[in-house]
Design a protein around this motif. Structure first.
Motif, mmCIF file in Angstrom:
data_model
loop_
_atom_site.group_PDB
_atom_site.id
_atom_site.type_symbol
_atom_site.label_atom_id
_atom_site.label_comp_id
_atom_site.label_asym_id
_atom_site.label_seq_id
_atom_site.Cartn_x
_atom_site.Cartn_y
_atom_site.Cartn_z
ATOM 1 N N PHE A 204 0.935 -1.318 -0.187
ATOM 2 C CA PHE A 204 -0.213 0.000 -0.783
ATOM 3 C C PHE A 204 0.489 1.461 -0.162
ATOM 4 N N THR A 205 0.499 2.376 -0.407
ATOM 5 C CA THR A 205 1.249 3.512 -0.447
ATOM 6 C C THR A 205 0.724 4.032 0.120
ATOM 7 N N PRO A 206 1.684 5.620 0.811
ATOM 8 C CA PRO A 206 1.063 6.057 1.665
ATOM 9 C C PRO A 206 0.053 6.728 1.362
ATOM 10 N N ALA A 207 -0.525 7.495 1.062
ATOM 11 C CA ALA A 207 -1.983 8.137 0.711
ATOM 12 C C ALA A 207 -2.768 7.088 1.005
ATOM 13 N N GLN A 208 -2.339 5.665 0.631
ATOM 14 C CA GLN A 208 -3.859 4.523 0.902
ATOM 15 C C GLN A 208 -3.475 4.372 2.340
ATOM 16 N N ILE A 209 -2.923 4.351 3.187
ATOM 17 C CA ILE A 209 -2.138 3.900 4.418
ATOM 18 C C ILE A 209 -3.507 5.171 5.631
ATOM 19 N N ALA A 210 -2.785 6.134 4.744
ATOM 20 C CA ALA A 210 -3.400 7.139 5.226
ATOM 21 C C ALA A 210 -4.612 7.191 5.053
ATOM 22 N N SER A 211 -5.413 7.243 4.567
ATOM 23 C CA SER A 211 -7.071 6.936 4.592
ATOM 24 C C SER A 211 -7.578 5.711 5.233
ATOM 25 N N VAL A 212 -6.534 4.851 5.091
ATOM 26 C CA VAL A 212 -6.853 3.427 5.649
ATOM 27 C C VAL A 212 -7.483 3.802 7.204
ATOM 28 N N LEU A 213 -6.258 4.778 7.979
ATOM 29 C CA LEU A 213 -5.997 4.433 9.388
ATOM 30 C C LEU A 213 -5.953 5.992 9.716
ATOM 31 N N ALA A 214 -7.406 6.040 8.673
ATOM 32 C CA ALA A 214 -8.733 7.830 8.735
ATOM 33 C C ALA A 214 -8.012 9.238 9.627
ATOM 34 N N PHE A 215 -6.664 9.252 9.124
ATOM 35 C CA PHE A 215 -6.187 10.105 8.944
ATOM 36 C C PHE A 215 -6.642 11.244 8.207
ATOM 37 N N PRO A 216 -6.953 12.975 8.161
ATOM 38 C CA PRO A 216 -7.731 13.826 6.829
ATOM 39 C C PRO A 216 -6.805 13.868 5.845
ATOM 40 N N ASN A 217 -5.808 13.588 5.871
ATOM 41 C CA ASN A 217 -5.786 13.776 4.749
ATOM 42 C C ASN A 217 -4.165 13.411 4.558
ATOM 43 N N GLN A 218 -3.621 13.346 3.245
ATOM 44 C CA GLN A 218 -2.134 12.963 3.727
ATOM 45 C C GLN A 218 -0.982 13.738 3.914
ATOM 46 N N SER A 219 -1.280 14.528 3.374
ATOM 47 C CA SER A 219 -0.066 15.560 3.960
ATOM 48 C C SER A 219 -0.319 15.934 5.262
ATOM 49 N N TYR A 220 -1.566 15.983 6.078
ATOM 50 C CA TYR A 220 -1.256 15.450 7.855
ATOM 51 C C TYR A 220 -1.239 14.050 8.749
ATOM 52 N N PHE A 221 -0.742 13.020 7.364
ATOM 53 C CA PHE A 221 -0.812 12.033 8.177
ATOM 54 C C PHE A 221 0.528 11.823 8.446
ATOM 55 N N THR A 222 1.917 12.971 6.599
ATOM 56 C CA THR A 222 2.655 12.639 6.922
ATOM 57 C C THR A 222 3.556 13.702 7.348
ATOM 58 N N GLU A 223 2.894 14.450 7.834
ATOM 59 C CA GLU A 223 3.706 15.371 8.827
ATOM 60 C C GLU A 223 3.521 14.735 10.678
ATOM 61 N N ILE A 224 2.975 14.063 10.741
ATOM 62 C CA ILE A 224 2.535 13.445 11.792
ATOM 63 C C ILE A 224 3.686 11.981 12.291
ATOM 64 N N PHE A 225 3.317 11.442 11.166
ATOM 65 C CA PHE A 225 4.831 10.489 11.137
ATOM 66 C C PHE A 225 5.783 10.851 11.134
ATOM 67 N N ARG A 226 6.247 12.415 10.282
ATOM 68 C CA ARG A 226 7.866 12.695 10.316
ATOM 69 C C ARG A 226 8.168 13.055 11.947
ATOM 70 N N LYS A 227 7.398 13.341 12.043
ATOM 71 C CA LYS A 227 7.311 14.125 13.786
ATOM 72 C C LYS A 227 7.475 12.905 14.927
#
Length: 254
Positions: A204-227
């Motif tokens: 799965f791509t990061p975008a798909q994972i962000a959706s599956v784990l109910a993050f608001p959007n991929q950008s927010y997922f990336t931000e939290i993941f990097r943090k």
């Protein structure tokens, strides 16, 4: 747009039942699920008889010996993964010795096969309890179970407070006191841990994972993941994708 959102939501629900199965390397998935303490998925993965599993090598011409050898290897690897997940060495090895000895006493292959899900569920249940061992109160323990079972949804403090019949402010204070982190941080940490496993073991791509784990959007997922990890999901996947081997049994220290 309205119907598209509903379709996407239904896809999330469908994936909750299937996403961790088909795309994963089955062997890596099996051990990772037990390590995570996911009782439901462990039970599902153990529904197939050990005798009927495809791809088992021929370790002995004797049918009983063959399945006992496979059981012993599986048990040793389950112990290794659980140690990596935080289980004490003595506990993991003691369980491993106990179940391998039980298998060695079996008289027919079916007995060994029946012992397999019992062993797996025992390890998984102990791993599940590890995350609650420092928790004193029932409300916090209930919240932790709910969070870990519903990472595919948007989990709010309000939902949790209603679940345990406490005010949001009191629950927040209680959770921070007992778990050592805020509720929101705990939820994020668990979602990111799951994302890390999906990036390593699935296609799965990061975008798909962000959706599956109910993050608001991929950008927010990336931000939290990097943090939480110091790098982006894409970089993490590039570095670690299926690059974590299970090693060899002779490298498994006793």
């Amino acid at each position: 747009m309205k119907y598209q959102k509903e379709l996407v939501y239904r896809e999330f629900v469908r994936r909750e039942n299937n996403i961790f199965h088909a795309p994963y390397n089955p062997e890596l998935e099996f051990y990772s699920v037990i390590k995570s303490g996911d009782l439901k998925k462990t039970k599902e993965l153990c529904s197939e008889s050990l005798m009927e599993k495809k791809g088992l090598g021929n370790l002995s011409d004797n049918c009983l010996r063959n399945i006992i050898y496979h059981f012993a290897i599986t048990t040793a690897l389950v112990a290794r993964y659980c140690i990596e997940g935080g289980m004490e060495l003595a506990t993991a090895y003691s369980l491993s010795d106990f179940y391998i000895h039980k298998a060695d006493l079996c008289k027919i292959p079916e007995e060994v096969s029946n012992l397999h899900p019992i062993m797996c569920m025992d390890y998984a249940n102990r791993m599940r309890n590890l995350r609650k061992q420092k928790i004193c109160s029932k409300p916090v323990a209930i919240c932790i179970d709910y969070i870990c079972d519903n990472l595919h949804t948007r989990i709010t403090i309000k939902t949790l407070s209603e679940l345990v019949n406490l005010s949001t402010s009191y629950l927040s204070r209680l959770f921070k006191k007992e778990a050592g982190v805020t509720l929101s941080d705990y939820i994020q940490n668990k979602k990111i841990e799951t994302a890390q496993n999906m990036l390593i073991y699935s296609d799965f791509t990061p975008a798909q994972i962000a959706s599956v784990l109910a993050f608001p959007n991929q950008s927010y997922f990336t931000e939290i993941f990097r943090k939480k990890t110091g790098i982006t999901p894409k970089k993490y996947q590039t570095l670690y994708f299926r690059n974590i081997g299970i090693g060899h049994l002779d490298c498994f220290p006793r």
